[in-house]
Write a protein that holds these residues in place. Structure first.
Motif, PDB file in Angstrom:
ATOM      1  N   GLU A 199       0.804  -1.223   0.000  1.00 24.52           N
ATOM      2  CA  GLU A 199       0.000   0.000   0.000  1.00 24.52           C
ATOM      3  C   GLU A 199       0.837   1.273   0.000  1.00 24.52           C
ATOM      4  OE1 GLU A 199      -2.765  -0.527   3.209  1.00 24.52           O
ATOM      5  OE2 GLU A 199      -4.289  -1.358   1.887  1.00 24.52           O
ATOM      6  N   TYR A 200       2.082   1.206   0.478  1.00 23.64           N
ATOM      7  CA  TYR A 200       2.847   2.452   0.503  1.00 23.64           C
ATOM      8  C   TYR A 200       3.182   2.935  -0.908  1.00 23.64           C
ATOM      9  CZ  TYR A 200       7.162  -0.290  -0.071  1.00 23.64           C
ATOM     10  OH  TYR A 200       8.135  -1.133  -0.531  1.00 23.64           O
ATOM     11  N   GLU A 202       1.012   2.512  -3.440  1.00 24.09           N
ATOM     12  CA  GLU A 202      -0.257   3.149  -3.824  1.00 24.09           C
ATOM     13  C   GLU A 202      -0.375   4.534  -3.206  1.00 24.09           C
ATOM     14  OE1 GLU A 202      -3.726   0.048  -4.737  1.00 24.09           O
ATOM     15  OE2 GLU A 202      -3.141   0.090  -2.658  1.00 24.09           O
ATOM     16  N   ALA A 203       0.089   4.633  -1.944  1.00 24.32           N
ATOM     17  CA  ALA A 203       0.020   5.929  -1.271  1.00 24.32           C
ATOM     18  C   ALA A 203       0.881   6.947  -2.008  1.00 24.32           C
ATOM     19  CB  ALA A 203       0.476   5.792   0.180  1.00 24.32           C
ATOM     20  N   GLN A 205       1.615   6.905  -5.141  1.00 18.01           N
ATOM     21  CA  GLN A 205       0.935   7.257  -6.394  1.00 18.01           C
ATOM     22  C   GLN A 205      -0.202   8.229  -6.129  1.00 18.01           C
ATOM     23  OE1 GLN A 205      -0.070   3.294  -7.514  1.00 18.01           O
ATOM     24  NE2 GLN A 205       1.715   3.046  -8.840  1.00 18.01           N
ATOM     25  N   CYS A 206      -0.881   7.984  -5.013  1.00 20.63           N
ATOM     26  CA  CYS A 206      -2.013   8.837  -4.654  1.00 20.63           C
ATOM     27  C   CYS A 206      -1.535  10.257  -4.367  1.00 20.63           C
ATOM     28  CB  CYS A 206      -2.699   8.248  -3.424  1.00 20.63           C
ATOM     29  SG  CYS A 206      -4.319   8.897  -3.122  1.00 20.63           S
ATOM     30  N   LEU A 207      -0.309  10.392  -3.876  1.00 25.60           N
ATOM     31  CA  LEU A 207       0.253  11.719  -3.593  1.00 25.60           C
ATOM     32  C   LEU A 207       0.797  12.361  -4.860  1.00 25.60           C
ATOM     33  CD1 LEU A 207       2.064  10.777  -0.285  1.00 25.60           C
ATOM     34  CD2 LEU A 207       0.193  12.400  -0.480  1.00 25.60           C
ATOM     35  N   ALA A 208       0.533  11.728  -6.011  1.00 28.85           N
ATOM     36  CA  ALA A 208       0.923  12.266  -7.321  1.00 28.85           C
ATOM     37  C   ALA A 208       2.421  12.524  -7.408  1.00 28.85           C
ATOM     38  CB  ALA A 208       0.126  13.541  -7.653  1.00 28.85           C
ATOM     39  N   LEU A 209       3.214  11.678  -6.761  1.00 25.27           N
ATOM     40  CA  LEU A 209       4.659  11.822  -6.878  1.00 25.27           C
ATOM     41  C   LEU A 209       5.076  11.346  -8.264  1.00 25.27           C
ATOM     42  CD1 LEU A 209       5.732  10.454  -3.383  1.00 25.27           C
ATOM     43  CD2 LEU A 209       5.609  12.821  -4.125  1.00 25.27           C
TER      44      LEU A 209
END
Lengths: 309, 350
Positions: A199-200, A202-203, A205-209
């Protein structure tokens, strides 16, 4: 790091003297094996000798002015013609002090081994990460390339590349990188495939890095343990391979001999009783490779979570 | 829990029906397919009963989340609610249908706008152990994205990170530590601080408290509600636990096997559940007054999404199923203001 976090916070446990960091745990577990520790110490000494060879060696074997052809093929322990120094490990047919030759040879061997391992690691790990992260067609292309690479006998592939490129330290490094990157790519891809589903990632990716950042700052550090193990083993392999290539006359130039070339130089005298010209460089090569492998074996045991008690 | 319920009623009045939708899903689907490999294709040619396998994890879902709302998304494990949450958060692309962000199709946004939309929607993950990078210090976990996206500068970074941590109820003194040095509840707070650090307006909580102790669950849920008031946040709260959802949500959406079966305001769904699946779920919520009751459970297993039953997905387990349920997919119809249900029984009564 405990010093910086020990602050007036009420919930901080009363000045924990040693926070168990991953690094500390790694060091203490590594030291559990005395053999591996011995290997590490021997390897450190070898690296030290290699780096400071010009100051430690009795003679500069590359400086033709210091050599005396009359001292050729002297036995270990013999004095030189001018009676100024002792050839503790004898001399080769050019009159070079074997001890100095080995020290300088270690430099070349370690440089080529470590250099090619580092470059192959960078190339292989990047491609492996890319294959795992991108998946699909990219993955297929890279991994089939790996399969193709691994299906060639290593020594044959290296010989072909060197026959094409010609001799020289730099060309040997290139050949070793080409034959070894695939091991890193395969290892890293395996780990990265597991890690990228966590999940980290995905996290991140979710932070648009940016993707590059996700791969190298988030994915790569979590794929390091198996990579370090492979890299250690591959340094030893690269040194052995370079020695083999030099022995076969396709490696480093004859003016700057590596351990393999020193062995090759003395090979023709083996049966005429002048064993030391090949024997001592061979022992040096053996000790180097064994010490690296001891370190690598223990690292594999410590860094592999499945082997943990 | 009394504080959270007063927060809810106050906010639901404020939100009202007129608030603009932050995100709107129209007929969104997600299919996972496993294509046959070369050997499989040959086997198929030779007559072996193998074919491409497709899972409809999410099957034609419509969903609207308005500014300031807390929407609860409930369903059994494997019903596609996490997949739906990931599509809403922009981690996974949808394979069908369209997602609208403030009324604009998400996939029509340009680079910078798309990144902005993505940042504005953040996700809190289920597993507080897997969702934090084990090799990064807390300060970097929380502060990396704001720095990359220019929400803070290097000089102000330390203070910025401290603020984010304090807001999530963490002591900034711990910021040099690694995730493994924290407990589950603290780790979830780190995840919350990380999400809030990019100043989102919409948070998707994917089973955010399922992995925590009950006492810690209450703390984290209260934190969510405090943050909602403080930062004017909107939540999509994904959970399998109706009890948790009841306390937080303005509106509840029930999913079964990739489809929405019922959608209604929270009070309405707990008072007048319409769909037999929702009724069955509600009957099994443990309550103090029903202490002596023996729980029956819903009969049967959730069917495999590889081969979902035809018609209404719930009919093999439904006590009221009749012929029509076995052939025709029920549409989601409004049965009362704001209350939608997908059940053929509603037509039968009328």
């Amino acid at each position: 790091m405990s010093a910086s976090t020990a602050s007036p916070a009420a919930t901080t446990p009363a000045r924990a003297p040693k926070v168990e960091t991953p690094w500390r745990r790694f060091v203490s577990e590594f030291c559990e094996s005395k053999l591996a520790l011995a290997g590490l110490i021997v390897f450190a000494i070898i690296v030290f000798i290699a780096i400071f060879a010009p100051w430690l060696s009795p003679q500069n074997p590359y400086d033709l002015a210091q050599l005396d052809i009359m001292d050729g093929r002297l036995e270990p322990g013999a004095r030189d013609g001018a009676d100024t120094m002792t050839y503790w490990l004898g001399t080769d047919d050019q009159g070079r002090d074997m001890l100095s030759g080995i020290m300088y040879g270690l430099r070349i061997s370690l440089l080529v081994g470590a250099g090619s391992a580092i470059i192959a690691c960078a190339v292989g790990a990047s491609l492996g990460l890319l294959a795992a992260y991108a998946g699909g067609r990219t993955d297929t292309v890279i991994m089939r390339l790996v399969d193709l690479q691994l299906s060639f006998p290593t020594i044959l592939a290296a010989l072909m590349i060197l026959a094409f490129l010609g001799k020289g330290i730099f060309n040997v490094v290139i050949a070793l990188v080409i034959v070894e990157w695939a091991y890193y790519a395969r290892t890293v891809r395996g780990t990265a495939l597991v890690e990228r589903r966590r999940e980290y990632i995905e996290a991140a990716q979710c932070l648009a890095l940016p993707t590059r950042r996700v791969i190298f700052r988030h994915l790569l550090p979590n794929c390091l343990p198996p990579l370090i193990v492979v890299a250690t083993m591959q340094i030893a392999r690269a040194i052995a391979l370079e020695a083999t290539l030099s022995f076969l006359g396709l490696g480093v130039p004859i003016t700057e001999p590596s351990l393999g070339l020193l062995i090759s130089n003395g090979y023709e005298y083996m049966l005429s009783g002048k064993y030391w010209i090949s024997f001592y460089p061979g022992i040096a090569l053996l000790i180097t490779i064994v010490s690296i492998n001891l370190v690598g074996d223990q690292m594999r045991d410590v860094l592999n979570p499945r082997l943990k008690k | 829990m009394s504080t959270t319920s007063t927060v809810r009623s106050a906010a639901s009045v404020a939100a009202g029906e007129a608030a603009a939708p932050i995100i709107e899903l129209r007929n969104v689907s997600k299919r996972f397919s496993k294509k046959l490999d070369f050997a499989g294709k040959i086997a198929q040619k030779l007559g072996a009963p193998v074919k491409d396998e497709t899972v409809h994890a999410v099957d034609g879902v419509d969903l609207v989340v308005r500014k300031g709302e807390v929407v609860g998304l409930v369903g059994e494990s494997g019903c596609g609610k996490s997949t739906l949450g990931r599509m809403v958060a922009g981690i996974m692309p949808a394979s069908g249908g369209e997602i609208f962000w403030h009324g604009r199709p998400l996939n029509s946004l340009s680079g910078a706008e798309a990144r902005h939309a993505k940042l504005q929607t953040q996700m809190i993950f289920q597993d507080p152990y897997a969702s934090l990078n084990p090799r990064m210090r807390v300060a970097d976990i929380v502060g990396e994205a704001p720095l990359v996206h220019g929400l803070t500068r290097r000089a102000e970074w330390d203070a910025y990170v401290d603020n984010q941590m304090r807001r999530a109820g963490l002591d900034p003194a711990f910021k040099r530590r690694y995730p493994h040095q924290f407990s589950g509840g603290q780790r979830q707070r780190i995840g919350i601080a990380r999400a809030l650090a990019v100043q989102p307006e919409f948070i998707v909580c994917d089973e955010a408290v399922a992995a925590l102790d009950v006492s810690i669950q209450a703390q984290i849920l209260n934190l969510f509600m405090e943050l909602r008031q403080e930062l004017n946040l909107t939540y999509l709260f994904i959970s399998h636990d109706l009890g948790v959802v009841e306390h937080l949500s303005d509106r509840v959406v029930i999913m079964y096997l990739g489809r929405v079966v019922e959608e209604a305001p929270a009070e309405e769904i707990f008072a007048r559940a319409n769909h037999p699946y929702t009724q069955a779920l509600l009957a099994e919520v443990p309550r103090i007054e029903a202490r002596k009751k023996s729980f029956a459970g819903i009969k049967g297993e959730i069917p495999s999404p590889l081969a979902p039953p035809p018609g209404c997905h719930f009919h093999p387990r439904c006590p009221h199923a009749f012929d029509r349920c076995r052939v025709e997919r029920p549409a989601l119809k409004e049965i009362a203001p704001g209350h939608k249900s997908a059940c053929h029984l509603n037509d039968k009564v009328a």
